[in-house]
Design a protein around this motif. Structure first.
Motif, PDB file in Angstrom:
ATOM      1  N   ASN A  82      15.973  -6.875   4.155  1.00  0.00           N
ATOM      2  CA  ASN A  82      15.969  -5.516   4.704  1.00  0.00           C
ATOM      3  C   ASN A  82      14.528  -5.066   4.904  1.00  0.00           C
ATOM      4  N   PRO A  83      14.265  -4.329   5.959  1.00  0.00           N
ATOM      5  CA  PRO A  83      12.901  -3.864   6.188  1.00  0.00           C
ATOM      6  C   PRO A  83      12.384  -3.052   4.993  1.00  0.00           C
ATOM      7  N   SER A  84      11.252  -3.478   4.455  1.00  0.00           N
ATOM      8  CA  SER A  84      10.670  -2.771   3.316  1.00  0.00           C
ATOM      9  C   SER A  84       9.233  -2.345   3.578  1.00  0.00           C
ATOM     10  N   LEU A  85       8.721  -2.668   4.758  1.00  0.00           N
ATOM     11  CA  LEU A  85       7.363  -2.277   5.119  1.00  0.00           C
ATOM     12  C   LEU A  85       7.452  -1.236   6.222  1.00  0.00           C
ATOM     13  N   ASP A  86       7.013  -0.039   5.926  1.00  0.00           N
ATOM     14  CA  ASP A  86       6.991   1.040   6.919  1.00  0.00           C
ATOM     15  C   ASP A  86       5.564   1.320   7.341  1.00  0.00           C
ATOM     16  N   VAL A  87       5.361   1.467   8.627  1.00  0.00           N
ATOM     17  CA  VAL A  87       4.077   1.877   9.185  1.00  0.00           C
ATOM     18  C   VAL A  87       4.308   3.233   9.821  1.00  0.00           C
ATOM     19  N   PHE A  88       3.455   4.178   9.488  1.00  0.00           N
ATOM     20  CA  PHE A  88       3.631   5.541   9.989  1.00  0.00           C
ATOM     21  C   PHE A  88       2.276   6.148  10.310  1.00  0.00           C
ATOM     22  N   TYR A  89       2.288   7.238  11.016  1.00  0.00           N
ATOM     23  CA  TYR A  89       1.056   7.945  11.366  1.00  0.00           C
ATOM     24  C   TYR A  89       0.775   9.065  10.376  1.00  0.00           C
ATOM     25  N   LYS A  90      -0.456   9.161   9.937  1.00  0.00           N
ATOM     26  CA  LYS A  90      -0.925  10.259   9.095  1.00  0.00           C
ATOM     27  C   LYS A  90      -2.339  10.576   9.523  1.00  0.00           C
ATOM     28  N   ASP A  91      -2.580  11.824   9.832  1.00  0.00           N
ATOM     29  CA  ASP A  91      -3.915  12.257  10.281  1.00  0.00           C
ATOM     30  C   ASP A  91      -4.380  11.465  11.494  1.00  0.00           C
ATOM     31  N   GLY A  92      -3.431  11.112  12.377  1.00  0.00           N
ATOM     32  CA  GLY A  92      -3.780  10.418  13.604  1.00  0.00           C
ATOM     33  C   GLY A  92      -4.033   8.930  13.472  1.00  0.00           C
TER      34      GLY A  92
END
Length: 64
Positions: free
Chosen positions: A51-61
């Motif tokens: 199951n996907p366990s690595l999340d990439v997200f935006y913070k402060d651009g």
């Protein structure tokens, strides 16, 4: 893989500052399992993952 000349020319700290995580993952053959406008969900490139366990997200651009 990025050519050694590129890494040496810019340095690892500068590359980390300017390359998005999703770009690097894509370059090494990883695609998100799913995504939303705010997040990309990957299976871990570091260990077996069902199951996907690595999340990439935006913070402060920037991607985190």
């Amino acid at each position: 893989m990025l050519p050694r000349e590129v890494i040496q020319q810019f340095g690892i700290d500068e590359l980390k500052e300017h390359l998005e995580i999703t770009f690097v993952l894509h370059r090494y053959g990883h695609a998100p399992e799913s995504q939303t406008p705010e997040r990309f969900h990957y299976t871990s490139p570091f260990r077996p993952d069902k199951n996907p366990s690595l999340d990439v997200f935006y913070k402060d651009g920037k991607q985190r």
